[in-house]
Design a protein around this motif. Structure first.
Motif, PDB file in Angstrom:
ATOM      1  N   VAL A 129      -2.338   3.065  11.190  1.00 37.07           N
ATOM      2  CA  VAL A 129      -0.956   3.461  11.483  1.00 37.07           C
ATOM      3  C   VAL A 129      -0.333   4.134  10.262  1.00 37.07           C
ATOM      4  O   VAL A 129       0.295   5.194  10.360  1.00 37.07           O
ATOM      5  N   LYS A 130      -0.528   3.519   9.111  1.00 35.58           N
ATOM      6  CA  LYS A 130       0.035   4.070   7.873  1.00 35.58           C
ATOM      7  C   LYS A 130      -0.841   5.152   7.266  1.00 35.58           C
ATOM      8  O   LYS A 130      -0.438   5.805   6.300  1.00 35.58           O
ATOM      9  N   LYS A 131      -2.039   5.332   7.799  1.00 32.55           N
ATOM     10  CA  LYS A 131      -2.992   6.299   7.255  1.00 32.55           C
ATOM     11  C   LYS A 131      -3.306   5.985   5.795  1.00 32.55           C
ATOM     12  O   LYS A 131      -3.194   6.845   4.911  1.00 32.55           O
ATOM     13  N   MET A 132      -3.668   4.740   5.581  1.00 37.49           N
ATOM     14  CA  MET A 132      -3.973   4.272   4.231  1.00 37.49           C
ATOM     15  C   MET A 132      -5.319   3.573   4.232  1.00 37.49           C
ATOM     16  O   MET A 132      -5.712   2.930   5.212  1.00 37.49           O
ATOM     17  N   ILE A 133      -6.033   3.704   3.117  1.00 35.16           N
ATOM     18  CA  ILE A 133      -7.171   2.824   2.895  1.00 35.16           C
ATOM     19  C   ILE A 133      -6.960   2.115   1.568  1.00 35.16           C
ATOM     20  O   ILE A 133      -6.240   2.622   0.685  1.00 35.16           O
ATOM     21  N   TYR A 134      -7.567   0.946   1.461  1.00 31.54           N
ATOM     22  CA  TYR A 134      -7.344   0.099   0.310  1.00 31.54           C
ATOM     23  C   TYR A 134      -8.682  -0.361  -0.270  1.00 31.54           C
ATOM     24  O   TYR A 134      -9.688  -0.425   0.439  1.00 31.54           O
ATOM     25  N   GLN A 181      -2.991  20.880   5.463  1.00 36.66           N
ATOM     26  CA  GLN A 181      -3.684  20.728   4.185  1.00 36.66           C
ATOM     27  C   GLN A 181      -3.985  19.242   3.960  1.00 36.66           C
ATOM     28  O   GLN A 181      -3.106  18.403   3.991  1.00 36.66           O
ATOM     29  N   VAL A 182      -5.260  18.954   3.737  1.00 35.69           N
ATOM     30  CA  VAL A 182      -5.675  17.577   3.511  1.00 35.69           C
ATOM     31  C   VAL A 182      -5.238  17.117   2.129  1.00 35.69           C
ATOM     32  O   VAL A 182      -5.402  17.835   1.139  1.00 35.69           O
ATOM     33  N   ARG A 183      -4.693  15.926   2.077  1.00 37.55           N
ATOM     34  CA  ARG A 183      -4.254  15.391   0.797  1.00 37.55           C
ATOM     35  C   ARG A 183      -4.585  13.906   0.734  1.00 37.55           C
ATOM     36  O   ARG A 183      -4.316  13.163   1.680  1.00 37.55           O
ATOM     37  N   LEU A 184      -5.190  13.494  -0.371  1.00 36.64           N
ATOM     38  CA  LEU A 184      -5.498  12.099  -0.627  1.00 36.64           C
ATOM     39  C   LEU A 184      -4.875  11.723  -1.968  1.00 36.64           C
ATOM     40  O   LEU A 184      -5.132  12.379  -2.975  1.00 36.64           O
ATOM     41  N   VAL A 185      -4.071  10.676  -1.961  1.00 35.73           N
ATOM     42  CA  VAL A 185      -3.377  10.272  -3.174  1.00 35.73           C
ATOM     43  C   VAL A 185      -3.644   8.807  -3.452  1.00 35.73           C
ATOM     44  O   VAL A 185      -3.256   7.938  -2.661  1.00 35.73           O
ATOM     45  N   GLU A 186      -4.306   8.556  -4.579  1.00 33.90           N
ATOM     46  CA  GLU A 186      -4.619   7.189  -4.961  1.00 33.90           C
ATOM     47  C   GLU A 186      -3.513   6.580  -5.818  1.00 33.90           C
ATOM     48  O   GLU A 186      -2.790   7.301  -6.522  1.00 33.90           O
ATOM     49  N   SER A 187      -3.419   5.263  -5.773  1.00 34.30           N
ATOM     50  CA  SER A 187      -2.491   4.536  -6.629  1.00 34.30           C
ATOM     51  C   SER A 187      -3.005   3.120  -6.818  1.00 34.30           C
ATOM     52  O   SER A 187      -3.922   2.683  -6.104  1.00 34.30           O
ATOM     53  N   CYS A 193      -4.895   4.353  -1.070  1.00 36.46           N
ATOM     54  CA  CYS A 193      -5.095   5.791  -0.890  1.00 36.46           C
ATOM     55  C   CYS A 193      -4.316   6.224   0.336  1.00 36.46           C
ATOM     56  O   CYS A 193      -4.588   5.745   1.440  1.00 36.46           O
ATOM     57  N   ALA A 194      -3.362   7.120   0.121  1.00 36.91           N
ATOM     58  CA  ALA A 194      -2.565   7.670   1.218  1.00 36.91           C
ATOM     59  C   ALA A 194      -3.173   8.982   1.660  1.00 36.91           C
ATOM     60  O   ALA A 194      -3.393   9.881   0.835  1.00 36.91           O
ATOM     61  N   ALA A 195      -3.443   9.095   2.962  1.00 41.26           N
ATOM     62  CA  ALA A 195      -4.089  10.283   3.504  1.00 41.26           C
ATOM     63  C   ALA A 195      -3.126  11.069   4.386  1.00 41.26           C
ATOM     64  O   ALA A 195      -2.311  10.487   5.101  1.00 41.26           O
ATOM     65  N   SER A 196      -3.233  12.377   4.315  1.00 41.40           N
ATOM     66  CA  SER A 196      -2.423  13.232   5.176  1.00 41.40           C
ATOM     67  C   SER A 196      -3.156  14.540   5.411  1.00 41.40           C
ATOM     68  O   SER A 196      -4.069  14.897   4.665  1.00 41.40           O
TER      69      SER A 196
END
Length: 125
Positions: A75-80, A1-7, A22-25
């Motif tokens: 590596v962290k699967k993050m975008i900023y 399940q795709v999940r994107l979480v902003e902070s 944004c953390a992606a999984s």
């Protein structure tokens, strides 16, 4: 399940900076472009910045060029989204989005399949 979480959203005065994350999984990070969008009350959603997770190439809206910088960490699967010299007109809900196909970054929201819940940015004068 795709999940994107902003902070990282918040309230700041004009001229200050914020960094959104944004953390992606749930999908293969590094295959398709990702982007940042925003929507202010009463206005349409607009593309702010997009980045290719494969090449690192970027595109920006004219309104944020020179002030905002999009980056990623595969590596962290993050975008900023580094936002400098913020203006009151930058006030909006900011969303992270991911495409499920394609190579080139784009600011067209219809090209994106997956969306986060958003993080609020408020800039006061």
């Amino acid at each position: 399940q795709v999940r994107l979480v902003e902070s990282g959203g918040g309230s700041v005065q004009a001229g200050r900076s914020l960094r959104l994350s944004c953390a992606a999984s749930g999908f293969f990070f590094g295959s398709n472009p990702m982007g940042w969008f925003r929507q202010a009350p009463g206005k349409e959603r607009e593309g702010v910045a997009s980045i290719s997770t494969e090449s690192g190439s970027t595109v920006y809206a004219d309104s944020v060029k020179g002030r905002f910088t999009v980056s990623l960490d595969n590596v962290k699967k993050m975008i900023y989204l580094q936002m400098d010299s913020l203006k009151p007109e930058d006030t909006a809900m900011y969303y992270c989005a991911a495409r499920n196909a394609g190579y080139f970054p784009t600011l067209h929201d219809q090209a994106y399949t997956y969306w986060g819940q958003g993080t609020q940015v408020t800039v006061s004068s």
